[in-house]
Enzyme design. Structure first.
Site, mmCIF file in Angstrom:
data_model
loop_
_atom_site.group_PDB
_atom_site.id
_atom_site.type_symbol
_atom_site.label_atom_id
_atom_site.label_comp_id
_atom_site.label_asym_id
_atom_site.label_seq_id
_atom_site.Cartn_x
_atom_site.Cartn_y
_atom_site.Cartn_z
ATOM 1 N NE ARG A 233 -4.073 -2.043 1.831
ATOM 2 C CZ ARG A 233 -4.029 -3.137 2.585
ATOM 3 N NH1 ARG A 233 -3.149 -3.231 3.556
ATOM 4 N NH2 ARG A 233 -4.870 -4.112 2.385
ATOM 5 C CE LYS B 127 -1.731 13.530 -14.708
ATOM 6 N NZ LYS B 127 -2.190 14.050 -16.011
ATOM 7 C CD GLU C 251 5.454 15.887 -23.279
ATOM 8 O OE1 GLU C 251 4.783 16.888 -22.955
ATOM 9 O OE2 GLU C 251 4.946 14.766 -23.484
ATOM 10 C CE LYS D 94 4.281 17.083 -14.678
ATOM 11 N NZ LYS D 94 4.304 15.854 -15.433
ATOM 12 C CD GLU E 111 -5.098 16.069 -15.515
ATOM 13 O OE1 GLU E 111 -3.905 15.728 -15.420
ATOM 14 O OE2 GLU E 111 -5.830 15.737 -16.441
ATOM 15 N NE ARG F 173 -0.426 16.559 -13.101
ATOM 16 C CZ ARG F 173 0.333 15.788 -12.349
ATOM 17 N NH1 ARG F 173 0.173 15.793 -11.040
ATOM 18 N NH2 ARG F 173 1.258 15.025 -12.888
ATOM 19 C CG ASN G 223 -3.109 16.071 -20.373
ATOM 20 O OD1 ASN G 223 -2.363 15.154 -20.644
ATOM 21 N ND2 ASN G 223 -3.697 16.196 -19.201
ATOM 22 C CG HIS H 66 -0.381 15.156 -23.846
ATOM 23 N ND1 HIS H 66 0.265 16.336 -24.149
ATOM 24 C CD2 HIS H 66 0.529 14.409 -23.160
ATOM 25 C CE1 HIS H 66 1.484 16.294 -23.662
ATOM 26 N NE2 HIS H 66 1.675 15.148 -23.066
ATOM 27 C CG HIS I 131 -2.848 10.113 -25.005
ATOM 28 N ND1 HIS I 131 -3.418 10.433 -23.806
ATOM 29 C CD2 HIS I 131 -1.513 10.233 -24.814
ATOM 30 C CE1 HIS I 131 -2.476 10.738 -22.931
ATOM 31 N NE2 HIS I 131 -1.301 10.627 -23.522
ATOM 32 C CG HIS J 75 4.302 10.447 -24.923
ATOM 33 N ND1 HIS J 75 2.939 10.267 -24.847
ATOM 34 C CD2 HIS J 75 4.590 11.536 -24.155
ATOM 35 C CE1 HIS J 75 2.423 11.203 -24.056
ATOM 36 N NE2 HIS J 75 3.402 11.984 -23.624
#
Ligand code: NAD
Ligand code: GLY
Length: 362
Positions: free
Chosen positions: A118, A140, A182, A224, A234, A238, A242, A245, A249, A262
């Site tokens: 955990r 993330k 990026e 960032k 987010e 945030r 993207n 993105h 994606h 990417h």
């Protein structure tokens, strides 16, 4: 060495940026608590840097695992290999995982750290430019699912990040360019002065000149860190990270993970986002040309994959974490250097933008 702090209360952590940090034994020791350490890397990075890192950790009980290299291995099965190793070695709660590699290794190691018992500590040692400016920062973590990229994961912050510019000298040029995508993103969404600085320094960055490279990494991490500190999970701001993105994606998934890197897919996606911002009357045509010119000067792609139709894009963009009630939401710019919060764009305009941009730049 420069330090950028990610300010998240008790989950705050430093990003160290410098040349040859890798050999700073004291620095990494300050972030380790127990004596058990597992380094997670991949089969490409292992022969380049694992021994160098092991030399710094000889006072610890260190084990390592090298996963297969590639976005197609960013899966629960790979993360399970990390769990197998942790359990076989009887790693306990005060153990630390170290991610040594690019964004794929970093995202999976962070996810394993979030889940094992955990939650155990982890440190990011990103070895690609993309990972140094983006994926290693902000917590993330996760893996891909056949139905969507990064769909399984957790927000889980590392104890620290070591961005060592010297490791970028072994990075293939195409991967370096993908990282610059990026970096350009930060200028477009947040900082017009940084965008102008990039226009003057992109050649030095691509030649790995240290002062330009270090500043690009530092400014990217500052931006960032500021965004993540304001909105860790987010719920709003945030999402501007993207930019490009949602389209990107769709390109990665639609063409098969691995055909486009990417950062390459994001570069094409940013071109579409600039075009869409213009069609929404937020930015003028000169701004679109300015953004696309910088992307192309970097050597990044700006044309759409011929095998994807606008319908393919819309179908693939329907699987995105930003969507609400099944509506596609994207990030556009209000002006160069300032992104808008995610907004629903009607599918007719999206289809038209994709078709007409495709026709213009084929
Ligand atoms: P990657 O991890 O696949 O690394 C690219 C390639 O470079 C790999 O073949 C790798 O083995 C190799 N490599 C790594 N370091 C090297 C070095 N120093 N020398 C030589 N080769 C080296 O790709 P990436 O671009 O680093 O990361 C992409 C991943 O990051 C994607 O899965 C993406 O979803 C994820 N990502 C996550 C976030 C986040 O916030 N967590 C943000 C952006 C991207
Ligand atoms: N790369 C997007 C984010 O970290 O939110």
């Amino acid at each position: 060495m420069n330090v950028v702090n990610v300010d998240l209360g008790e989950n705050s952590y430093p990003i160290y940026i410098g040349n040859n940090l890798f050999v700073d034994k004291q620095l990494i020791h300050t972030l380790l608590n127990g004596s058990q350490v597992m380094i997670v890397t991949n089969t490409t990075v292992k022969p380049l840097y694992l021994d160098q890192l092991l030399d710094q950790l000889n006072e610890f009980k260190v084990t390592s695992i090298a996963l297969q290299d590639g976005e197609q291995y960013k899966t629960l099965a790979s993360v399970n290999q990390i769990f197998d190793e942790l359990l076989n070695q009887r790693f306990s709660r005060n153990a630390t995982l170290i991610a040594l590699g690019g964004g794929v290794v970093g995202d999976m190691t962070g996810f394993a750290a979030a889940c094992y018992l955990r939650g155990i500590n982890f440190i990011q040692i990103p070895t690609t430019l993309l990972a140094q400016v983006d994926s290693s920062v902000g917590g993330k973590t996760g893996v891909n699912h056949p139905l969507g990229k990064n769909m399984i994961g957790a927000f889980y912050q590392p104890q620290g990040v070591f961005a060592d510019t010297s490791v970028l000298h072994t990075l293939p040029e195409r991967e370096l360019m993908a990282g610059v995508a990026e970096v350009i993103k930060y200028g477009l969404i947040y900082d017009i002065e940084f965008l102008a600085w990039l226009e003057n320094h992109v050649d030095q960055i691509l030649k790995l000149e240290d002062s330009a490279l270090s500043y690009a990494i530092q400014r990217s991490c500052e931006i960032k860190a500021a965004i993540v500190s304001a909105d860790e999970k987010e719920s709003g701001l945030r999402a501007i990270l993207n930019l490009g993105h949602t389209f990107g994606h769709a390109i990665e998934a639609g063409c098969g993970y691995g055909q486009y890197l990417h950062g390459e897919a994001v570069a094409i996606g940013m071109c579409l986002a600039l075009e869409l911002s213009h069609r929404l009357q937020r930015i003028n045509l000169d701004d679109v040309v300015r953004g696309i010119t910088l992307i192309e000067r970097t050597g990044l792609p700006s044309t759409l994959p011929p095998e994807l139709t606008a319908d393919d894009f819309l179908r693939l963009m329907a699987v995105d974490k930003k969507n609400v009630d099944g509506n596609i939401r994207v990030i556009v710019l209000n002006q160069l250097g300032q992104a808008a919060l995610p907004e629903t764009v009607n599918s007719g305009l999206l289809r038209q933008t994709i078709n007409e941009y495709g026709d213009m730049r084929s």
